[in-house]
Design a protein around this motif. Structure first.
Motif, PDB file in Angstrom:
ATOM      1  N   ARG A 118       0.846  -1.206   0.000  1.00  0.00           N
ATOM      2  CA  ARG A 118       0.000   0.000   0.000  1.00  0.00           C
ATOM      3  C   ARG A 118       0.879   1.253   0.000  1.00  0.00           C
ATOM      4  O   ARG A 118       0.602   2.225  -0.700  1.00  0.00           O
ATOM      5  N   PHE A 119       1.952   1.201   0.784  1.00  0.00           N
ATOM      6  CA  PHE A 119       2.861   2.345   0.777  1.00  0.00           C
ATOM      7  C   PHE A 119       3.648   2.415  -0.536  1.00  0.00           C
ATOM      8  O   PHE A 119       3.897   3.497  -1.067  1.00  0.00           O
ATOM      9  N   GLN A 120       4.039   1.277  -1.062  1.00  0.00           N
ATOM     10  CA  GLN A 120       4.746   1.270  -2.348  1.00  0.00           C
ATOM     11  C   GLN A 120       3.895   1.913  -3.448  1.00  0.00           C
ATOM     12  O   GLN A 120       4.403   2.644  -4.301  1.00  0.00           O
ATOM     13  N   GLN A 121       2.586   1.629  -3.404  1.00  0.00           N
ATOM     14  CA  GLN A 121       1.659   2.234  -4.377  1.00  0.00           C
ATOM     15  C   GLN A 121       1.633   3.752  -4.221  1.00  0.00           C
ATOM     16  O   GLN A 121       1.651   4.497  -5.205  1.00  0.00           O
ATOM     17  N   GLU A 122       1.607   4.179  -2.957  1.00  0.00           N
ATOM     18  CA  GLU A 122       1.584   5.621  -2.678  1.00  0.00           C
ATOM     19  C   GLU A 122       2.860   6.283  -3.200  1.00  0.00           C
ATOM     20  O   GLU A 122       2.823   7.339  -3.826  1.00  0.00           O
ATOM     21  N   TRP A 123       4.005   5.646  -2.921  1.00  0.00           N
ATOM     22  CA  TRP A 123       5.292   6.161  -3.411  1.00  0.00           C
ATOM     23  C   TRP A 123       5.256   6.283  -4.942  1.00  0.00           C
ATOM     24  O   TRP A 123       5.625   7.312  -5.511  1.00  0.00           O
ATOM     25  N   TYR A 124       4.789   5.212  -5.587  1.00  0.00           N
ATOM     26  CA  TYR A 124       4.763   5.169  -7.053  1.00  0.00           C
ATOM     27  C   TYR A 124       3.875   6.282  -7.617  1.00  0.00           C
ATOM     28  O   TYR A 124       4.280   7.000  -8.544  1.00  0.00           O
ATOM     29  N   ASN A 125       2.706   6.454  -7.023  1.00  0.00           N
ATOM     30  CA  ASN A 125       1.773   7.491  -7.513  1.00  0.00           C
ATOM     31  C   ASN A 125       2.357   8.887  -7.344  1.00  0.00           C
ATOM     32  O   ASN A 125       2.306   9.719  -8.253  1.00  0.00           O
ATOM     33  N   ARG A 126       2.913   9.140  -6.175  1.00  0.00           N
ATOM     34  CA  ARG A 126       3.392  10.498  -5.888  1.00  0.00           C
ATOM     35  C   ARG A 126       4.647  10.853  -6.684  1.00  0.00           C
ATOM     36  O   ARG A 126       4.771  11.966  -7.200  1.00  0.00           O
ATOM     37  N   ILE A 127       5.589   9.913  -6.788  1.00  0.00           N
ATOM     38  CA  ILE A 127       6.823  10.238  -7.519  1.00  0.00           C
ATOM     39  C   ILE A 127       6.544  10.274  -9.032  1.00  0.00           C
ATOM     40  O   ILE A 127       7.141  11.068  -9.764  1.00  0.00           O
ATOM     41  N   THR A 128       5.598   9.450  -9.495  1.00  0.00           N
ATOM     42  CA  THR A 128       5.175   9.549 -10.900  1.00  0.00           C
ATOM     43  C   THR A 128       4.559  10.927 -11.164  1.00  0.00           C
ATOM     44  O   THR A 128       4.855  11.573 -12.181  1.00  0.00           O
ATOM     45  N   ASP A 129       3.729  11.391 -10.227  1.00  0.00           N
ATOM     46  CA  ASP A 129       3.130  12.729 -10.332  1.00  0.00           C
ATOM     47  C   ASP A 129       4.226  13.803 -10.408  1.00  0.00           C
ATOM     48  O   ASP A 129       4.180  14.695 -11.260  1.00  0.00           O
ATOM     49  N   LEU A 130       5.227  13.672  -9.544  1.00  0.00           N
ATOM     50  CA  LEU A 130       6.332  14.651  -9.494  1.00  0.00           C
ATOM     51  C   LEU A 130       7.076  14.720 -10.830  1.00  0.00           C
ATOM     52  O   LEU A 130       7.285  15.807 -11.378  1.00  0.00           O
ATOM     53  N   VAL A 131       7.476  13.560 -11.374  1.00  0.00           N
ATOM     54  CA  VAL A 131       8.282  13.603 -12.605  1.00  0.00           C
ATOM     55  C   VAL A 131       7.440  13.892 -13.849  1.00  0.00           C
ATOM     56  O   VAL A 131       7.940  14.459 -14.817  1.00  0.00           O
ATOM     57  N   THR A 132       6.146  13.525 -13.795  1.00  0.00           N
ATOM     58  CA  THR A 132       5.285  13.802 -14.945  1.00  0.00           C
ATOM     59  C   THR A 132       4.979  15.291 -15.027  1.00  0.00           C
ATOM     60  O   THR A 132       4.995  15.903 -16.093  1.00  0.00           O
ATOM     61  N   ARG A 133       4.718  15.886 -13.858  1.00  0.00           N
ATOM     62  CA  ARG A 133       4.324  17.286 -13.832  1.00  0.00           C
ATOM     63  C   ARG A 133       5.483  18.235 -14.106  1.00  0.00           C
ATOM     64  O   ARG A 133       5.321  19.247 -14.777  1.00  0.00           O
ATOM     65  N   TYR A 134       6.674  17.931 -13.579  1.00  0.00           N
ATOM     66  CA  TYR A 134       7.789  18.893 -13.683  1.00  0.00           C
ATOM     67  C   TYR A 134       8.841  18.478 -14.704  1.00  0.00           C
ATOM     68  O   TYR A 134       9.756  19.252 -14.970  1.00  0.00           O
ATOM     69  N   GLN A 135       8.730  17.279 -15.257  1.00  0.00           N
ATOM     70  CA  GLN A 135       9.639  16.810 -16.321  1.00  0.00           C
ATOM     71  C   GLN A 135      11.102  17.164 -16.070  1.00  0.00           C
ATOM     72  O   GLN A 135      11.756  17.806 -16.902  1.00  0.00           O
ATOM     73  N   PRO A 136      11.639  16.752 -14.921  1.00  0.00           N
ATOM     74  CA  PRO A 136      13.042  17.069 -14.636  1.00  0.00           C
ATOM     75  C   PRO A 136      13.966  16.262 -15.544  1.00  0.00           C
ATOM     76  O   PRO A 136      13.560  15.222 -16.078  1.00  0.00           O
ATOM     77  N   ASP A 137      15.196  16.737 -15.708  1.00  0.00           N
ATOM     78  CA  ASP A 137      16.198  15.952 -16.422  1.00  0.00           C
ATOM     79  C   ASP A 137      16.979  15.071 -15.459  1.00  0.00           C
ATOM     80  O   ASP A 137      17.791  14.248 -15.883  1.00  0.00           O
ATOM     81  N   LEU A 138      16.765  15.256 -14.149  1.00  0.00           N
ATOM     82  CA  LEU A 138      17.455  14.419 -13.165  1.00  0.00           C
ATOM     83  C   LEU A 138      16.478  14.043 -12.051  1.00  0.00           C
ATOM     84  O   LEU A 138      15.719  14.886 -11.575  1.00  0.00           O
ATOM     85  N   LEU A 139      16.512  12.783 -11.660  1.00  0.00           N
ATOM     86  CA  LEU A 139      15.745  12.292 -10.513  1.00  0.00           C
ATOM     87  C   LEU A 139      16.717  11.565  -9.596  1.00  0.00           C
ATOM     88  O   LEU A 139      17.475  10.704 -10.042  1.00  0.00           O
ATOM     89  N   TYR A 140      16.687  11.931  -8.299  1.00  0.00           N
ATOM     90  CA  TYR A 140      17.597  11.357  -7.302  1.00  0.00           C
ATOM     91  C   TYR A 140      16.768  10.605  -6.272  1.00  0.00           C
ATOM     92  O   TYR A 140      15.815  11.160  -5.725  1.00  0.00           O
ATOM     93  N   SER A 141      17.112   9.338  -6.037  1.00  0.00           N
ATOM     94  CA  SER A 141      16.510   8.575  -4.935  1.00  0.00           C
ATOM     95  C   SER A 141      17.528   8.457  -3.820  1.00  0.00           C
ATOM     96  O   SER A 141      18.690   8.130  -4.069  1.00  0.00           O
ATOM     97  N   ASP A 142      17.093   8.704  -2.591  1.00  0.00           N
ATOM     98  CA  ASP A 142      17.997   8.662  -1.446  1.00  0.00           C
ATOM     99  C   ASP A 142      18.119   7.222  -0.947  1.00  0.00           C
ATOM    100  O   ASP A 142      17.492   6.831   0.027  1.00  0.00           O
ATOM    101  N   GLY A 143      18.943   6.444  -1.644  1.00  0.00           N
ATOM    102  CA  GLY A 143      19.136   5.043  -1.288  1.00  0.00           C
ATOM    103  C   GLY A 143      19.264   4.226  -2.551  1.00  0.00           C
ATOM    104  O   GLY A 143      19.508   4.760  -3.632  1.00  0.00           O
ATOM    105  N   GLY A 144      19.071   2.920  -2.415  1.00  0.00           N
ATOM    106  CA  GLY A 144      19.031   2.064  -3.597  1.00  0.00           C
ATOM    107  C   GLY A 144      17.738   2.328  -4.354  1.00  0.00           C
ATOM    108  O   GLY A 144      16.888   3.107  -3.923  1.00  0.00           O
TER     109      GLY A 144
END
Length: 491
Positions: free
Chosen positions: A222-248
């Protein structure tokens, strides 16, 4: 039964058409874009509500860790965490002096070629107009789209734009907010995180402990789904050229699917040319797929020249503003940058901000000094590639995460190459002749004889001599920059 069933429901994934698929083999076909390899230096805004207490990194978690310094700080300034919790810190973050255009002008002048905005920290607070999460900066606190404002300023200044996500770890990281004091008189009185009313901020009650970096990511789908939805929203909306995850890379196929979509969308948006960079770390938990993006090393460096481009991320001070914290000097940053670039890396540096969005005096002084150094020495940094060896000299930088204590000397030299020339950067201010053993006629690594030597920023003709065992350069009466000097050697 119901809860267990909910946990097993698979995450619903979407597909952006394109060459990348959510399998490691497919992601390994990734090639780092030239813009990133040429940029070398980026600035990061690691900033948010956790700056408010002015008490440093991980405040939202540690204020619930009974007896910790941040717990004591919270008790003294805001009251007991059963009544006054992190939710009550958020409205105090007003960002009232935040001027992204003015800051971006300073960052550009200091030599940054890309800029990264924090998207969401472990505190589970989104810094954008989040579609899936009510705890966000547009609805609360500054009531501004922080990510959007940063993006606009970065593009206007001609910098590439990136975002960082630290959300993956939040589920376990925030668990102490569900606890209580370990001693009378408040023993057993729940902190506010245990109130189901605030589960959307502190996460629902669960017994999945956070075990440092080895238990960074949860198995709760359930949390993985939330992460996926929110980070997809972030990269879709702002179209960054770089995405950084804090960890693996988080959550196996879920994370791989997000990265594949990020790459495919970016490639489609750049007329078939992949301009995207994904940073993740070979640390603790999650998946690490070296070739799937650009490896990130936190507060540390690689040992030698890495065959693949990589990045160090670090901060000039604490990650969030911290009263009385000792800042890095510009000299330390310049030496780190030269060492990193000589090893095929980039430096992403967090410039600490006050809670109101303005800069403390130390970061301000750093930006001015960095601008002066870069304006003279930038040619030895930007657009360069590693040479046959990264450098020479007595000092060895420890490799790995959280190792930043190398004290370099002017005898430590780092090499970069561009357009057939070699740049030799001294990690310190030389006071006697500069001796470069790697350019000795017999002992050196370069078969061609040296033809000319120039000191960047100086018009003085230099006296130099190439013998069997070294190239020796006599210094002019004065050096154009302190901290480090760059010599351009042509053959």
């Amino acid at each position: 039964m119901h809860a267990a069933h909910a946990q097993e429901e698979p995450v619903k994934l979407t597909t952006v058409p394109g060459p990348f698929r959510p399998e490691a083999e497919s992601l390994k076909t990734y090639k780092t874009p030239e813009w990133f390899r040429d940029a070398k230096f980026g600035i990061w805004s690691h900033w948010g509500p956790q700056s408010v207490p002015r008490a440093g990194d991980w405040y939202a978690r540690n204020m619930y860790v009974y007896g910790s310094d941040q717990y004591k700080h919270h008790l003294e300034h805001y009251g007991h965490p059963s009544k006054s919790g992190y939710k009550d810190i958020i409205p105090l973050w007003k960002a009232e002096k935040f001027n992204p255009d003015a800051l971006m002008a300073l960052y550009k002048k200091a030599g940054a070629r890309y800029f990264v905005s924090m998207g969401v920290h472990h505190d589970n607070f989104d810094l954008w107009d989040s579609r899936y999460h009510e705890w966000n900066a547009v609805k609360m606190g500054p009531k501004r789209d922080i990510v959007g404002d940063w993006k606009q300023a970065a593009l206007k200044a001609g910098l590439r734009f990136g975002v960082s996500e630290h959300l993956g770890a939040s589920y376990g990281w925030f668990a102490p907010s569900h606890g209580y004091d370990q001693i009378w008189p408040m023993l057993g009185v729940d902190y506010d995180g245990a109130d189901p009313k605030y589960a959307s901020l502190y996460h629902r009650a669960h017994n999945q402990p956070y075990r440092g970096s080895s238990g960074w990511y949860t198995t709760d789908t359930r949390f993985q789904q939330e992460w996926y939805n929110r980070i997809t929203d972030l990269v879709t909306r702002y179209q960054p050229d770089l995405l950084y995850s804090d960890g693996g890379l988080p959550f196996g196929e879920v994370g791989r699917s997000l990265v594949a979509n990020f790459y495919n969308a970016n490639q489609a948006g750049h007329a078939g040319k992949l301009e995207a960079v994904y940073n993740h770390k070979d640390i603790g938990s999650g998946e690490f797929i070296r070739e799937a993006g650009v490896q990130d090393v936190e507060r540390g460096v690689m040992e030698g020249i890495n065959p693949l481009p990589w990045q160090t991320d670090t901060s000039i001070g604490d990650w969030f503003y911290s009263e009385g914290y000792k800042y890095k000097t510009t000299t330390e940053v310049v030496h780190m940058l030269a060492d990193i670039v000589s090893k095929n890396g980039n430096l992403l540096l967090n410039v600490v901000q006050y809670p109101d969005g303005s800069l403390p005096p130390e970061p301000m002084q750093f930006l001015q000094e960095m601008a002066a150094w870069m304006s003279v020495n930038g040619d030895a940094i930007y657009g360069t590639r590693p040479w046959k060896t990264f450098g020479e000299g007595p000092t060895k930088a420890s490799a790995g995460h959280f190792q930043e204590n190398a004290a370099y000397t002017p005898q430590d030299i780092r090499f970069t190459t561009k357009d057939g020339a070699l740049y030799a950067i001294t990690l310190g201010t030389p006071t006697t002749a500069v001796r470069i053993q790697s350019l000795g006629r017999k002992a050196g690594l370069e078969a061609r004889p040296v033809k000319a030597v120039k000191l960047l920023g100086s018009s003085t003709a230099l006296r130099w001599e190439q013998t069997d065992d070294a190239l020796t350069i006599q210094l002019p009466a004065s050096l154009p920059t302190q901290m480090a000097s760059s010599f351009r050697v042509s053959f």
